[in-house]
Enzyme design. Structure first.
Site, short mmCIF file in Angstrom:
data_model
loop_
_atom_site.label_atom_id
_atom_site.label_comp_id
_atom_site.label_asym_id
_atom_site.label_seq_id
_atom_site.Cartn_x
_atom_site.Cartn_y
_atom_site.Cartn_z
N SER A 12 -24.25 -7.88 6.36
CA SER A 12 -24.46 -8.94 5.38
C SER A 12 -23.73 -10.20 5.84
CB SER A 12 -24.00 -8.46 3.99
OG SER A 12 -24.47 -9.31 2.97
N GLU B 58 -32.11 -8.66 9.73
CA GLU B 58 -32.42 -8.09 8.42
C GLU B 58 -32.36 -9.19 7.36
OE1 GLU B 58 -30.42 -7.19 5.61
OE2 GLU B 58 -28.39 -7.66 6.30
N HIS C 130 -29.76 -4.09 4.01
CA HIS C 130 -29.39 -3.86 2.63
C HIS C 130 -30.15 -2.72 1.95
CE1 HIS C 130 -27.55 -7.76 3.30
NE2 HIS C 130 -26.88 -7.60 2.19
#
Length: 339
Positions: A111, A242, A309
């Site tokens: 993240s 991502e 995620h």
């Protein structure tokens, strides 16, 4: 110069600091349980003050976060830095990090943490690891895909480590309904390719959460061309990306910007993780984005891989040489820690 792979010397000491978000008081038990789990595995854990702080979308002011991170990066008694989780504003600390004083040690996370991971590898040639957060490891059990973080980080220079696609993945977070694994792994995993053909690619790994690493473009912390020339002898790159929150048109804009900035020059493939985002704009779907990019760049593209995620995650090492295979019944990633 070449890629530098950190190495563990037992016993291993983990430094927990929050370069992005820390925890509110009501969340403390999440980190406390993760620390207990790490200690039960034989790790020593040192926790910085920022981990227990959170105010205005960050653990602390940028200079405070950077000072604690710099201290751990330069501390010979800390072997491994493991943030509690990501967040929103890690980019604020980059100008305060003393890159020239970093001592090679593993950093692991994803993240918002991927901003730090990619910047360190691009600037210094030190390999960094993109995978789970320490809070993800608080469960009584750990699924086989997530558990590979440990084997990856204990891999020595010159050795290789192989990871396989997961059996099942988590469709949505249920924070108030944990399983023994923390995650709810209910959906069958299937890695895919744009052309629906098997895929076999080779190259050096780079990547992270596209929402945030895109903001390194045009800064001193995102010079991919210089990294290729200085550290990997212009070898091709396999990008793993991502998407946390971008709808398809924003994703498309970002990928075009990356292309125009030269990030995809000498690229051998792009891998996209599963995403809870990727919401279509009108009739423009994420597969359309992947197909357009594959046609423009002339490189294979895989998607719905174990990254990001929607856990579990493969542990990808920025800078490592990799061979990635996607086939009918699954996929595998072989990483070699070579210069």
């Amino acid at each position: 110069m070449a890629i530098i792979y950190p190495e563990f010397n037992s016993p291993v000491t983990i430094g927990v600091t929050a370069p992005s978000s820390g925890l509110y008081k009501e969340q403390y038990s999440l980190l406390e349980r993760a620390i207990e789990k790490m200690e039960s595995k034989g790790f020593t854990v040192k926790v910085g003050d920022t981990a227990w702080m959170q105010y205005k979308a960050k653990s602390a002011p940028a200079t405070t976060r950077a000072a604690e991170l710099n201290s751990m990066l330069q501390d010979d008694t800390i072997d491994f830095i493991f943030p509690p989780w990501g967040g929103e504003l890690l980019i604020e600390i980059l100008e305060h990090i003393q890159f020239e004083k970093i001592k090679p040690k593993w950093l692991l996370g994803y993240s918002d943490t991927s901003v730090l991971l990619l910047a360190i590898t691009l600037k210094t040639g030190i390999a960094t690891a993109h995978g789970n957060n320490i809070i993800d490891l608080r469960g009584r059990l750990t699924d086989p895909t997530t558990a590979m973080w440990e084997k990856v980080l204990f891999t020595k220079k010159g050795e290789e480590v192989i990871q396989y696609s997961s059996e099942k993945f988590q469709l949505e977070w249920q924070h108030n309904n944990e399983t023994d694994y923390v995650f709810h792994l209910t959906e069958p995993t299937k890695w895919k390719t744009v052309k629906n053909d098997p895929m076999y690619v080779k190259g050096r790994l780079l990547g992270g959460c596209i929402d945030v690493i895109r903001h390194l473009i045009g800064t001193p912390y995102g010079d991919v061309r210089a990294f290729q020339k200085q550290f990997i002898n212009n070898e091709p790159i396999i990008w793993y990306l991502e998407n946390c929150e971008l709808q398809t048109t924003d994703l498309r804009r970002t990928l075009v910007q990356m292309k125009l900035a030269g990030w995809f020059d000498n690229c051998s493939a792009i891998l996209f993780g599963r995403s809870p985002a990727n919401q279509p704009k009108e009739d423009y779907h994420v597969v359309d984005v992947y197909m357009e990019l594959a046609e423009e760049l002339g490189v294979p593209i895989g998607y719905d891989i174990d990254c990001g995620h929607m856990p579990p995650q493969i542990t990808f090492v920025n800078g490592a040489y990799a061979e990635v295979r996607i086939y009918t019944n699954g996929g595998m990633v072989t990483q070699r820690f070579i210069e």
